[in-house]
Design an enzyme around this catalytic site. Structure first.
Site, PDB file in Angstrom:
ATOM      1  N   PHE A  75      -4.445   2.562   5.038  1.00 38.38           N
ATOM      2  CA  PHE A  75      -5.437   3.503   4.553  1.00 38.38           C
ATOM      3  C   PHE A  75      -6.831   2.912   4.774  1.00 38.38           C
ATOM      4  O   PHE A  75      -6.970   1.739   5.135  1.00 38.38           O
ATOM      5  CB  PHE A  75      -5.213   3.797   3.064  1.00 38.38           C
ATOM      6  CG  PHE A  75      -3.812   4.268   2.754  1.00 38.38           C
ATOM      7  CD1 PHE A  75      -3.488   5.606   2.828  1.00 38.38           C
ATOM      8  CD2 PHE A  75      -2.822   3.359   2.399  1.00 38.38           C
ATOM      9  CE1 PHE A  75      -2.200   6.048   2.555  1.00 38.38           C
ATOM     10  CE2 PHE A  75      -1.529   3.781   2.125  1.00 38.38           C
ATOM     11  CZ  PHE A  75      -1.220   5.128   2.203  1.00 38.38           C
ATOM     12  N   SER A 115       3.447   8.828   3.769  1.00 36.95           N
ATOM     13  CA  SER A 115       2.818   7.982   2.753  1.00 36.95           C
ATOM     14  C   SER A 115       1.477   8.559   2.348  1.00 36.95           C
ATOM     15  O   SER A 115       0.659   8.913   3.202  1.00 36.95           O
ATOM     16  CB  SER A 115       2.629   6.557   3.286  1.00 36.95           C
ATOM     17  OG  SER A 115       3.879   5.953   3.545  1.00 36.95           O
ATOM     18  N   CYS A 122       0.310   3.282  -2.649  1.00 38.24           N
ATOM     19  CA  CYS A 122       1.038   3.924  -1.556  1.00 38.24           C
ATOM     20  C   CYS A 122       2.358   4.477  -2.082  1.00 38.24           C
ATOM     21  O   CYS A 122       3.236   3.728  -2.517  1.00 38.24           O
ATOM     22  CB  CYS A 122       1.288   2.917  -0.433  1.00 38.24           C
ATOM     23  SG  CYS A 122       2.198   3.616   0.966  1.00 38.24           S
ATOM     24  N   THR A 124       5.588   7.625  -1.493  1.00 32.55           N
ATOM     25  CA  THR A 124       6.294   8.391  -0.465  1.00 32.55           C
ATOM     26  C   THR A 124       6.557   9.816  -0.931  1.00 32.55           C
ATOM     27  O   THR A 124       7.041  10.035  -2.039  1.00 32.55           O
ATOM     28  CB  THR A 124       7.627   7.718  -0.113  1.00 32.55           C
ATOM     29  OG1 THR A 124       7.379   6.385   0.331  1.00 32.55           O
ATOM     30  CG2 THR A 124       8.349   8.476   0.992  1.00 32.55           C
ATOM     31  N   ALA A 140       8.577   3.863  -8.925  1.00 34.77           N
ATOM     32  CA  ALA A 140       9.535   2.821  -9.273  1.00 34.77           C
ATOM     33  C   ALA A 140       9.066   2.086 -10.531  1.00 34.77           C
ATOM     34  O   ALA A 140       7.868   2.077 -10.835  1.00 34.77           O
ATOM     35  CB  ALA A 140       9.685   1.835  -8.120  1.00 34.77           C
ATOM     36  N   HIS A 178      -1.041  -1.463  -1.494  1.00 30.24           N
ATOM     37  CA  HIS A 178      -0.252  -2.396  -2.298  1.00 30.24           C
ATOM     38  C   HIS A 178      -1.159  -2.954  -3.399  1.00 30.24           C
ATOM     39  O   HIS A 178      -1.921  -3.896  -3.167  1.00 30.24           O
ATOM     40  CB  HIS A 178       0.295  -3.535  -1.434  1.00 30.24           C
ATOM     41  CG  HIS A 178       1.175  -3.054  -0.325  1.00 30.24           C
ATOM     42  ND1 HIS A 178       1.542  -3.858   0.734  1.00 30.24           N
ATOM     43  CD2 HIS A 178       1.763  -1.859  -0.094  1.00 30.24           C
ATOM     44  CE1 HIS A 178       2.325  -3.172   1.553  1.00 30.24           C
ATOM     45  NE2 HIS A 178       2.457  -1.951   1.066  1.00 30.24           N
ATOM     46  N   THR A 223     -18.035  -1.841  -2.224  1.00 32.60           N
ATOM     47  CA  THR A 223     -18.639  -3.152  -1.962  1.00 32.60           C
ATOM     48  C   THR A 223     -18.974  -3.830  -3.282  1.00 32.60           C
ATOM     49  O   THR A 223     -19.653  -3.248  -4.134  1.00 32.60           O
ATOM     50  CB  THR A 223     -19.914  -3.005  -1.126  1.00 32.60           C
ATOM     51  OG1 THR A 223     -19.604  -2.335   0.101  1.00 32.60           O
ATOM     52  CG2 THR A 223     -20.512  -4.366  -0.813  1.00 32.60           C
TER      53      THR A 223
END
Length: 283
Positions: A75, A115, A122, A124, A140, A178, A223
């Site tokens: 991404f 995704s 991320c 699914t 999960a 992640h 930033t």
């Protein structure tokens, strides 16, 4: 003379009857059709090109034969739209924790298994409905423990971004989706039409955050302005346009945000801790 001529003709007829006959050859074409018997030399016909060059049929690719590495999606941290959570919780079986999100933009070319980054996480796509403009993702247990998604409820607004394509402009920075951990908003102070936001996080994450470096906050590429090591904090500023396009300004002091640090910093830390630099110096 007349008798001699008659004798010569008789002899010629006799020789023709007793001479060895020319063997008859049978010729076949590629359709196995028998031609007429020929006494003369038989010419061999060339078979059609289709019998010499077989048509090439490309083999289909087998997806299961290719094992992708850990970076399955990428991404940019440029949020495409803010979606609304329609459902959140366990399904009828009580085993799967699902979330249904309303999102007109990211569903334009969605497919099962795609995704989508939801607040920088991320996830699914397991189901989608084009008519209702909704898609479902599964969460999960580790995702719920590691991210701030556990704080969401029906009606919550979330940042959404589809995985990039090779033709996509890289407007932000490399974001994997992640999440490294969460941070807590400790202050939100306006300055003009911009907004200062200060976030506190763990030392394990803060060591990878540097001034003027990249960081993904709830999936938004930002930033870093300053790092306050003594407070385990860092801050950043949102301009007016960004405030209207992401969910961070909608949160309150004390709420959590998902954090993903720049992957390059983690690689450097890994190399240094493994003794890689020392091994080079000893050469």
């Amino acid at each position: 003379m007349a008798i001699s001529s008659l004798a010569a003709v008789s002899v010629s007829k006799t020789l023709m009857k007793t001479s060895t006959s020319v063997p008859r050859l049978t010729m076949y074409n590629h359709l196995n059709i028998t031609h007429n018997h020929l006494r003369s030399t038989v010419l061999k016909l060339k078979p059609p090109l289709a019998f010499i060059f077989k048509a090439y049929t490309p083999k289909s690719l087998t997806c299961n034969s290719y094992q992708r590495n850990q970076i399955k999606s990428l991404f940019t941290g440029i949020v495409e739209e803010m979606g609304e959570v329609k459902q959140l919780g366990y399904d009828e079986s009580g085993q799967s924790f699902d979330m249904v999100i309303h999102s007109p933009t990211v569903l334009q070319d969605v497919n099962l298994g795609d995704s989508i980054a939801v607040n920088g996480t991320c996830l699914t796509v397991t189901e989608f409905d084009i008519q209702r403009l909704e898609f479902k993702v599964g969460l999960a247990p580790e995702t719920l423990r590691k991210t701030s998604l556990i704080e969401l409820e029906k009606g919550s607004v979330v940042n959404l971004e589809r995985a990039v394509k090779p033709s996509t402009r890289m407007g932000g920075h490399f974001v994997q989706g992640h999440v490294d951990g969460t941070g807590e908003i400790v202050s939100m102070e306006p300055e003009g039409d911009s907004l200062w936001i200060k976030v506190k996080t763990s030392p394990e994450i803060l060591k990878f955050i540097v001034p003027k470096g990249f960081i993904a906050v709830d999936g938004t590429s930002l930033t870093v302005v300053k790092v306050f090591d003594e407070e385990d904090c860092f801050n950043f500023m949102l301009v007016e346009y960004t405030q209207q396009k992401v969910v961070i300004p909608l949160k309150k002091v004390g709420q959590k945000v998902n954090l993903e640090v720049d992957i390059l910093g983690k690689y450097v830390e890994r190399l240094l801790s493994s003794g890689f630099v020392d091994s080079i110096k000893s050469r």
